[in-house]
Design a protein around this motif. Structure first.
Motif, PDB file in Angstrom:
ATOM      1  N   CYS A 173       0.828  -1.206   0.000  1.00 37.69           N
ATOM      2  CA  CYS A 173       0.000   0.000   0.000  1.00 37.69           C
ATOM      3  C   CYS A 173       0.864   1.259   0.000  1.00 37.69           C
ATOM      4  O   CYS A 173       0.536   2.250  -0.674  1.00 37.69           O
ATOM      5  N   ASP A 177       0.794   4.126  -2.922  1.00 41.48           N
ATOM      6  CA  ASP A 177       0.149   5.327  -2.389  1.00 41.48           C
ATOM      7  C   ASP A 177      -1.323   5.072  -2.057  1.00 41.48           C
ATOM      8  O   ASP A 177      -2.206   5.866  -2.391  1.00 41.48           O
ATOM      9  N   LEU A 178      -1.573   3.965  -1.367  1.00 39.23           N
ATOM     10  CA  LEU A 178      -2.909   3.605  -0.928  1.00 39.23           C
ATOM     11  C   LEU A 178      -2.983   3.721   0.596  1.00 39.23           C
ATOM     12  O   LEU A 178      -1.954   3.731   1.269  1.00 39.23           O
ATOM     13  N   THR A 180      -2.944   2.945   4.368  1.00 39.04           N
ATOM     14  CA  THR A 180      -2.215   1.864   5.040  1.00 39.04           C
ATOM     15  C   THR A 180      -2.845   1.424   6.352  1.00 39.04           C
ATOM     16  O   THR A 180      -2.697   0.266   6.742  1.00 39.04           O
ATOM     17  N   GLY A 185      -6.449   0.004   2.445  1.00 36.17           N
ATOM     18  CA  GLY A 185      -6.172   0.024   1.010  1.00 36.17           C
ATOM     19  C   GLY A 185      -6.029  -1.356   0.410  1.00 36.17           C
ATOM     20  O   GLY A 185      -5.796  -1.482  -0.798  1.00 36.17           O
ATOM     21  N   LEU A 188      -7.876  -2.356  -2.682  1.00 36.23           N
ATOM     22  CA  LEU A 188      -7.521  -1.601  -3.876  1.00 36.23           C
ATOM     23  C   LEU A 188      -6.233  -2.106  -4.525  1.00 36.23           C
ATOM     24  O   LEU A 188      -5.857  -1.634  -5.596  1.00 36.23           O
TER      25      LEU A 188
END
Length: 244
Positions: A173, A177-178, A180, A185, A188
């Motif tokens: 993540c 850049d999702l 955390t 995330g 995704l």
């Protein structure tokens, strides 16, 4: 479990109580409700700006929430400042996360924020996890999983294997850049990241199964390390392989 009507009615009561409380000079939603991304299962996250003693406001609101909603339990988290996050469980599994913060600390620390009243102040943003620390936790957990296997401690080995997978998800993540925190995330992540993780699940507490799951988790971790930090991966991969 709760209905959306029950949850929304609770939110309206919280707002009305805050507007009538002279010690509360700001009210904001955080979480998914602040950004319009919530769903039928979303809980309620609010921030209250407190004039005066935060502890006094926490005591007063806690008493009111127990009286008004028949709360069943509460517990506290730190805010990173001088405030308090008090988490309440209400009947029907309604969860309230209420941050009580001094007025100067009232303001967004991330993108999920919607002010209903009061004046927010600029605040430092919550930093993402440190990648080097996440990698450190990963090899630490892998090592201790293997040690537990050698000691015959199956439940503890399963704990460390699962904890290693959590660090792997956090690392992926971070790279993409999702979100955390709490694996928010994870859903995704692309299939090429998540598909290999199915084999990391511990299906029984037998020694062969735990060793298989550990090998799968270490293999997936090494692959993620190679994407996140190739130079460090080159140093760690041979040592990680020793644990499989």
């Amino acid at each position: 479990m709760f209905t959306t009507e029950q949850r929304d009615r609770t939110r309206a009561q919280l707002l009305a109580h805050a507007e009538a409380d002279d010690s509360i000079i700001g009210f904001a939603y955080t979480g998914s409700h602040a950004t319009g991304t919530g769903d039928r299962w979303s809980d309620t996250d609010i921030v209250l700006a407190v004039r005066g003693e935060v502890a006094e406001a926490v005591r007063g609101w806690t008493t009111w929430i127990y009286d008004e909603f028949d709360a069943r339990h509460q517990w506290d988290l730190g805010t990173g400042g001088t405030g308090v996050i008090r988490v309440f469980l209400l009947p029907g599994w309604v969860e309230l996360d209420i941050t009580f913060t001094p007025e100067p600390e009232f303001g967004a620390r991330g993108p999920q924020w919607r002010t209903l009243f009061g004046t927010p102040h600029a605040q430092p943003q919550f930093p993402p996890p440190d990648r080097n620390t996440v990698i450190g936790f990963a090899w630490h957990h892998a090592l201790h999983a293997r040690i537990c296997l050698e000691r015959g401690r199956s439940w503890q080995a399963a704990h460390w294997i699962n904890a290693l997978r959590d660090q792997l998800i956090t690392l992926a993540c971070l790279r993409l850049d999702l979100p955390t925190a709490y694996s928010k995330g994870a859903h995704l992540l692309p299939d090429e990241v998540t598909a290999p993780l199915e084999s990391t699940l511990v299906r029984s507490l037998t020694d062969p199964e735990l060793r298989r799951a550990l090998t799968a988790t270490i293999t997936a971790t090494a692959a993620e390390l190679n994407l996140s930090d190739p130079q460090l991966a080159a140093r760690l991969r041979p040592m990680l392989t020793e644990l499989t």
